[in-house]
Enzyme design. Structure first.
Site, PDB file in Angstrom:
ATOM      1  N   SER A 189       0.843  -1.200   0.000  1.00 16.63           N
ATOM      2  CA  SER A 189       0.000   0.000   0.000  1.00 16.63           C
ATOM      3  C   SER A 189       0.874   1.244   0.000  1.00 16.63           C
ATOM      4  O   SER A 189       2.001   1.231   0.495  1.00 16.63           O
ATOM      5  CB  SER A 189      -0.938   0.002   1.203  1.00 16.63           C
ATOM      6  OG  SER A 189      -0.386   0.782   2.239  1.00 16.63           O
ATOM      7  N   LYS A 190       0.290   2.284  -0.572  1.00 17.53           N
ATOM      8  CA  LYS A 190       0.978   3.554  -0.729  1.00 17.53           C
ATOM      9  C   LYS A 190       1.444   4.105   0.622  1.00 17.53           C
ATOM     10  O   LYS A 190       2.488   4.713   0.720  1.00 17.53           O
ATOM     11  CB  LYS A 190      -0.028   4.527  -1.339  1.00 17.53           C
ATOM     12  CG  LYS A 190       0.558   5.589  -2.212  1.00 17.53           C
ATOM     13  CD  LYS A 190      -0.534   6.058  -3.088  1.00 17.53           C
ATOM     14  CE  LYS A 190      -0.624   7.446  -3.492  1.00 17.53           C
ATOM     15  NZ  LYS A 190      -1.743   7.716  -4.352  1.00 17.53           N
ATOM     16  N   ARG A 191       0.648   3.901   1.654  1.00 18.95           N
ATOM     17  CA  ARG A 191       0.986   4.444   2.966  1.00 18.95           C
ATOM     18  C   ARG A 191       2.192   3.731   3.578  1.00 18.95           C
ATOM     19  O   ARG A 191       3.028   4.342   4.207  1.00 18.95           O
ATOM     20  CB  ARG A 191      -0.211   4.285   3.921  1.00 18.95           C
ATOM     21  CG  ARG A 191      -1.149   5.458   3.940  1.00 18.95           C
ATOM     22  CD  ARG A 191      -2.271   5.225   4.925  1.00 18.95           C
ATOM     23  NE  ARG A 191      -2.977   3.961   4.661  1.00 18.95           N
ATOM     24  CZ  ARG A 191      -2.932   2.900   5.443  1.00 18.95           C
ATOM     25  NH1 ARG A 191      -2.221   2.909   6.548  1.00 18.95           N
ATOM     26  NH2 ARG A 191      -3.603   1.803   5.136  1.00 18.95           N
TER      27      ARG A 191
END
Ligand code: GLU
Length: 471
Positions: A239-241
């Site tokens: 995930s981007k986070r």
């Protein structure tokens, strides 16, 4: 019997960054197309206009080129923009309505929520037989068959069957008339003659709906292949986070495109033997979409770094020097721009080449050669400058002031000095290394000294002594 030529496609939604998972999908599509002298279609799904920017298209083309998917290759077709087919998407929606395969629905969100809570999981078919005319604010829903099942032929997952009764009458165009992703994506695939839809597993739940749309629009569905999800070391979906996802970031850090391509190809597929390091053309020859597995693929940055180190070591000396260039000039280098000497760099480049995992590490390996003074790493300093270090440095300085300036001699001289201090060679090296380079780890010491030269070496030993013993 004529054989339908293979046509795959890569259909990213532009988001401003190129996901490593997207890169893997693109590579698999590319391999399947090229294996059979087919076409790889690039279609940018830009219908979400609020988020779309023209420069993102350029970014996608460049990212693809970086992983060897070259828009000038005869297998490459496009790019197409999904937004350019908006009329066709509306026409298909209308066709489904006029043929009775879709109907208008004026249920409000509140009504839907209220009814959903009571009984049905999905849409309950409230407007199915109401015969509503098209009007603003009315969504168009696909009339899914009441019984039977939709059998999806997935080259990786076999033939999952989805009971039609479990597929709700899903929306294909919104109340403002705009077709949704599910429909636009099918219409484009159909119009572009796509034979193989190879994409991420996250789309698998769309597939039975999309296959129904293919059939309702009068065409035989394509072959599907849903690639396994990519996970991090905690087995979480990337995930981007949490994770570094952008291909551009990996390139900027000094991962070589060939190493990335090699590693990405292996995320869910293997050549069937123990080999891992393999150039793309060979993988393209051996790749079979049917051999891709279904279990989540671990995107292991450590393993990718190890691959990268292998690829760096395999470069010719010349290619290595050229590959390092972006990390040896520009605002991020710690030395003055006129201090860099390409001949000095060329002299140590082979020593660095065997040690790097990332090209970006090169700056830290060679900075001491181009800086007026080394930048001391405090932890290294404390570790190396044990009691007795000052005397050792003093003796080394005296010996080096007179020694023949060749790595071999410099080594023997320091061994001898170390022996006088009762130190093993490695222990004697540490203070000298920190004095000249600022760190405990780096290039082989004596070759470094040879390149650095007597004057600068002696000067640095003096400076370290002054730092140790005070003014
Ligand atoms: N635009 C979709 C995405 O980026 C593509 C889906 C597909 O490949 O069919 O997820």
């Amino acid at each position: 019997m004529s054989v339908v030529p293979v046509r795959t496609r890569f259909a990213p939604s532009p988001t401003g960054m190129f996901h490593v998972g997207g890169a893997r999908s693109a590579l698999y599509n590319w391999a399947v197309a090229r294996q059979s002298a087919g076409k790889f279609v690039l279609r940018v799904e830009d219908t979400d206009t609020a988020r779309n920017r023209p420069e993102w298209m350029e970014g996608i083309i460049q990212a693809l080129a970086a992983i060897g998917i070259d828009s000038s290759d005869p297998a490459f077709e496009g790019p197409y923009l999904q937004s350019q087919s908006a009329d066709r998407h509306r026409q298909a929606a209308l066709q489904l309505y006029t043929s009775g395969r879709a109907y208008f629905c004026d249920c409000t969100r509140e009504q839907l929520t209220e009814r959903r809570e009571s009984e049905h999981l999905g849409y309950d078919g409230f407007c199915r037989e109401r015969g509503l005319e098209p009007a603003r604010g009315r969504a168009l829903r696909f009339r899914t068959p009441d019984d039977g099942e939709t059998l999806v032929v997935d080259l990786i997952r076999g033939k999952p069957a989805f009971p039609n009764s479990a597929i709700e009458d899903f929306v294909i165009a919104r109340g403002d008339g705009s077709p949704v992703f599910l429909l636009a994506n099918v219409v484009d695939d159909l119009d572009q003659g796509i034979t193989h839809v190879i994409r991420g597993e996250e789309h698998l739940s769309n597939t039975p709906k999309q296959q129904l749309l293919w059939e309702a629009l009068g065409s035989a569905p394509p072959m599907w292949a849903h690639l396994p999800v990519l996970v991090n070391d905690k087995r979480q979906k990337l995930s981007k986070r949490r994770d570094k996802l952008a291909l551009e970031d990996y390139l900027a850090e000094g991962f070589l495109p060939d190493a990335l391509v090699n590693y990405l190809m292996l995320l869910g597929w293997g050549p069937g033997d123990d080999r891992e390091i393999m150039p793309y053309p060979e993988m393209e020859r051996l790749f079979r979409i049917e051999d891709v597995n279904t279990s989540p693929a671990f995107f292991d940055v450590k393993k990718l770094s190890a691959f990268n180190g292998e690829y760096i070591r395999a470069l010719s000396e010349e290619a290595f020097v050229a590959a390092c260039a972006p990390w040896l000039a520009g605002p991020h280098v710690p030395w003055r721009s006129d201090a860099f000497d390409p001949d000095v760099f060329a002299a140590v480049a082979p020593l660095a080449q065997t040690r790097l995992a990332l090209l970006s590490e090169i700056t830290g390996y060679v900075d001491f050669l181009f800086l007026d003074e080394p930048v001391f790493d405090e932890a290294s300093w404390t570790k190396a400058m044990k009691p007795g270090a000052a005397q050792l440095l003093r003796d080394a300085r005296t010996a080096y002031a007179a020694a023949a300036w060749r790595a071999e001699t410099l080594k023997n001289v320091l061994i001898e000095v170390g022996e006088r201090h009762g130190l093993k060679p490695g222990k004697a090296q540490a203070p000298v290394r920190v004095a000249v380079s600022g760190r405990t780890v780096g290039l082989p010491l004596f070759e470094s000294l040879e390149v650095l030269g007597r004057d600068r070496t002696v000067q640095r030993l003096d400076a370290a002594l002054a730092r140790l013993t005070g003014p």
